[in-house]
Scaffold this motif. Structure first.
Motif, PDB file in Angstrom:
ATOM      1  N   UNK A  53       0.832  -1.209   0.000  1.00 36.72           N
ATOM      2  CA  UNK A  53       0.000   0.000   0.000  1.00 36.72           C
ATOM      3  C   UNK A  53       0.868   1.261   0.000  1.00 36.72           C
ATOM      4  N   UNK A  54       1.955   1.240   0.796  1.00 38.55           N
ATOM      5  CA  UNK A  54       2.844   2.404   0.833  1.00 38.55           C
ATOM      6  C   UNK A  54       3.539   2.620  -0.507  1.00 38.55           C
ATOM      7  N   UNK A  55       3.989   1.517  -1.101  1.00 43.22           N
ATOM      8  CA  UNK A  55       4.639   1.630  -2.418  1.00 43.22           C
ATOM      9  C   UNK A  55       3.658   2.172  -3.450  1.00 43.22           C
ATOM     10  N   UNK A  56       2.436   1.708  -3.374  1.00 47.09           N
ATOM     11  CA  UNK A  56       1.417   2.210  -4.288  1.00 47.09           C
ATOM     12  C   UNK A  56       1.192   3.702  -4.082  1.00 47.09           C
ATOM     13  N   UNK A  57       1.155   4.119  -2.792  1.00 49.63           N
ATOM     14  CA  UNK A  57       0.973   5.540  -2.500  1.00 49.63           C
ATOM     15  C   UNK A  57       2.156   6.368  -2.978  1.00 49.63           C
ATOM     16  N   UNK A  58       3.377   5.840  -2.791  1.00 52.64           N
ATOM     17  CA  UNK A  58       4.583   6.553  -3.250  1.00 52.64           C
ATOM     18  C   UNK A  58       4.574   6.705  -4.763  1.00 52.64           C
ATOM     19  N   UNK A  59       4.195   5.643  -5.461  1.00 55.40           N
ATOM     20  CA  UNK A  59       4.129   5.720  -6.928  1.00 55.40           C
ATOM     21  C   UNK A  59       3.112   6.773  -7.371  1.00 55.40           C
ATOM     22  N   UNK A  60       1.970   6.805  -6.690  1.00 58.12           N
ATOM     23  CA  UNK A  60       0.959   7.805  -7.036  1.00 58.12           C
ATOM     24  C   UNK A  60       1.473   9.216  -6.767  1.00 58.12           C
ATOM     25  N   UNK A  61       2.175   9.395  -5.639  1.00 62.00           N
ATOM     26  CA  UNK A  61       2.729  10.723  -5.320  1.00 62.00           C
ATOM     27  C   UNK A  61       3.795  11.138  -6.328  1.00 62.00           C
ATOM     28  N   UNK A  62       4.655  10.184  -6.714  1.00 66.24           N
ATOM     29  CA  UNK A  62       5.687  10.496  -7.710  1.00 66.24           C
ATOM     30  C   UNK A  62       5.068  10.869  -9.051  1.00 66.24           C
ATOM     31  N   UNK A  99       2.133  12.172  -9.458  1.00 60.49           N
ATOM     32  CA  UNK A  99       1.541  13.495  -9.290  1.00 60.49           C
ATOM     33  C   UNK A  99       2.609  14.593  -9.343  1.00 60.49           C
ATOM     34  N   UNK A 100       3.746  14.340  -8.659  1.00 61.44           N
ATOM     35  CA  UNK A 100       4.849  15.315  -8.696  1.00 61.44           C
ATOM     36  C   UNK A 100       5.388  15.500 -10.107  1.00 61.44           C
ATOM     37  N   UNK A 101       5.489  14.400 -10.826  1.00 62.75           N
ATOM     38  CA  UNK A 101       5.975  14.485 -12.201  1.00 62.75           C
ATOM     39  C   UNK A 101       5.055  15.338 -13.057  1.00 62.75           C
ATOM     40  N   UNK A 102       3.758  15.156 -12.872  1.00 60.62           N
ATOM     41  CA  UNK A 102       2.803  15.960 -13.633  1.00 60.62           C
ATOM     42  C   UNK A 102       2.894  17.426 -13.256  1.00 60.62           C
ATOM     43  N   UNK A 103       3.034  17.700 -11.934  1.00 60.20           N
ATOM     44  CA  UNK A 103       3.145  19.093 -11.491  1.00 60.20           C
ATOM     45  C   UNK A 103       4.429  19.740 -12.000  1.00 60.20           C
ATOM     46  N   UNK A 104       5.534  18.985 -11.940  1.00 57.30           N
ATOM     47  CA  UNK A 104       6.800  19.525 -12.442  1.00 57.30           C
ATOM     48  C   UNK A 104       6.738  19.777 -13.939  1.00 57.30           C
ATOM     49  N   UNK A 105       6.065  18.911 -14.643  1.00 59.44           N
ATOM     50  CA  UNK A 105       5.922  19.122 -16.082  1.00 59.44           C
ATOM     51  C   UNK A 105       5.113  20.391 -16.371  1.00 59.44           C
ATOM     52  N   UNK A 106       4.087  20.620 -15.540  1.00 59.60           N
ATOM     53  CA  UNK A 106       3.279  21.831 -15.730  1.00 59.60           C
ATOM     54  C   UNK A 106       4.066  23.087 -15.350  1.00 59.60           C
ATOM     55  N   UNK A 107       4.956  22.964 -14.331  1.00 60.46           N
ATOM     56  CA  UNK A 107       5.707  24.130 -13.853  1.00 60.46           C
ATOM     57  C   UNK A 107       7.115  24.189 -14.442  1.00 60.46           C
ATOM     58  N   UNK A 108       7.353  23.544 -15.547  1.00 61.19           N
ATOM     59  CA  UNK A 108       8.700  23.459 -16.092  1.00 61.19           C
ATOM     60  C   UNK A 108       9.252  24.830 -16.472  1.00 61.19           C
ATOM     61  N   UNK A 109       8.452  25.649 -17.117  1.00 59.81           N
ATOM     62  CA  UNK A 109       8.913  26.974 -17.529  1.00 59.81           C
ATOM     63  C   UNK A 109       9.238  27.844 -16.320  1.00 59.81           C
ATOM     64  N   UNK A 110       8.380  27.761 -15.294  1.00 60.23           N
ATOM     65  CA  UNK A 110       8.646  28.549 -14.088  1.00 60.23           C
ATOM     66  C   UNK A 110       9.909  28.070 -13.385  1.00 60.23           C
ATOM     67  N   UNK A 111      10.112  26.753 -13.355  1.00 61.99           N
ATOM     68  CA  UNK A 111      11.324  26.225 -12.732  1.00 61.99           C
ATOM     69  C   UNK A 111      12.575  26.657 -13.487  1.00 61.99           C
ATOM     70  N   UNK A 112      12.504  26.655 -14.811  1.00 60.17           N
ATOM     71  CA  UNK A 112      13.649  27.106 -15.596  1.00 60.17           C
ATOM     72  C   UNK A 112      13.945  28.582 -15.328  1.00 60.17           C
ATOM     73  N   UNK A 113      12.899  29.373 -15.209  1.00 59.27           N
ATOM     74  CA  UNK A 113      13.079  30.794 -14.909  1.00 59.27           C
ATOM     75  C   UNK A 113      13.718  30.986 -13.547  1.00 59.27           C
ATOM     76  N   UNK A 114      13.233  30.234 -12.545  1.00 55.66           N
ATOM     77  CA  UNK A 114      13.809  30.332 -11.205  1.00 55.66           C
ATOM     78  C   UNK A 114      15.258  29.855 -11.187  1.00 55.66           C
ATOM     79  N   UNK A 115      15.556  28.820 -11.972  1.00 57.40           N
ATOM     80  CA  UNK A 115      16.934  28.329 -12.033  1.00 57.40           C
ATOM     81  C   UNK A 115      17.867  29.383 -12.620  1.00 57.40           C
ATOM     82  N   UNK A 116      17.432  30.047 -13.680  1.00 61.31           N
ATOM     83  CA  UNK A 116      18.238  31.106 -14.285  1.00 61.31           C
ATOM     84  C   UNK A 116      18.422  32.269 -13.316  1.00 61.31           C
TER      85      UNK A 116
END
Length: 233
Positions: free
Chosen positions: A88-97, A99-116
């Motif tokens: 169950x924990x592994x399943x939850x971790x996979x779901x969280x990862x 979700x994070x991947x989707x959020x990071x993909x959506x915020x990719x431009x903002x992250x690149x701007x912050x990195x610069x």
């Protein structure tokens, strides 16, 4: 006769094999090869008797090893629960990862701007540290010149001038410091020339003169010894 032989084969298979499926196949084979109803009933009775005996033996073994069996069952249940929780924990971790991947993909431009922006801020901080160090150069330079540490003073001054004429050239607030260090550079040039002149000519000439005087004194002492020798005779 055929039924007796089949029963013998069945009993021999019962004693040699411990596989339940093998025993069942042997019973089916025995019953299928026998045409006599009485033999079938006999085999059935023997099978039931063997089953009851096995059941009694199993009960006795359970009573004898009740503690070990209970411990094994509890351990198995605990392991099963842990495995279930881990899944169950592994399943939850996979779901969280995911979700994070989707959020990071959506915020990719903002992250690149912050990195610069982070890189730019780091560069600005490095320039500020370098400016702070250069502002302390005149005072350190005077200390080095006072203690005649000309090599350290030269390295420090050359490095500061290179920075002011390189990465910090566009900083307008450093124009006065730039002129001051250029002036000190010219003064240091003159000081170094004077020091070289003093070491190469004045000190070396004084040493040659002292050596000549010492040689003259030694000659005078030798001549005075030769002059005084006849008079003593």
């Amino acid at each position: 006769m055929a039924a007796g032989e089949a029963a013998g084969r069945y009993r021999s298979s019962m004693s040699k094999s411990k596989d339940p499926s093998g025993l069942l196949i042997s019973v089916i084979r025995t019953l299928s090869t026998s045409d006599d109803v009485e033999d079938r009933e006999t085999e059935k009775g023997r099978l039931e008797e063997a089953y009851e005996k096995c059941d009694r033996d199993l009960d006795e073994l359970i009573v004898q090893h009740y503690t070990e069996l209970t411990t094994a069952i509890r351990t198995y249940q605990s392991i099963t629960e842990r495995i279930t929780n881990s899944r169950n924990k592994i399943k939850q971790v996979k779901e969280n990862l995911l979700s994070c991947k989707m959020l990071l993909h959506c915020k990719r431009d903002e992250l690149r701007k912050l990195w610069i922006e982070g890189i730019e801020h780091k560069h600005v901080l490095n320039l500020l540290d370098e400016i702070e160090n250069i502002k302390q150069v005149p005072q350190k330079l005077e200390q080095c010149m006072a203690s005649k540490r000309y090599l350290n003073a030269t390295d420090m001054l050359v490095s500061a001038v290179d920075s002011l004429e390189g990465p910090l050239l566009q900083v307008e607030g450093l124009s006065d410091l730039r002129l001051e260090l250029h002036s000190k550079k010219m003064n240091m040039h003159l000081v170094l020339i004077d020091e070289l002149h003093r070491h190469l000519y004045i000190k070396s000439t004084n040493r040659v003169g002292q050596r000549s005087k010492e040689k003259g004194r030694m000659r005078e002492q030798k001549n005075s010894k030769y002059v005084d020798a006849p008079s003593s005779l």
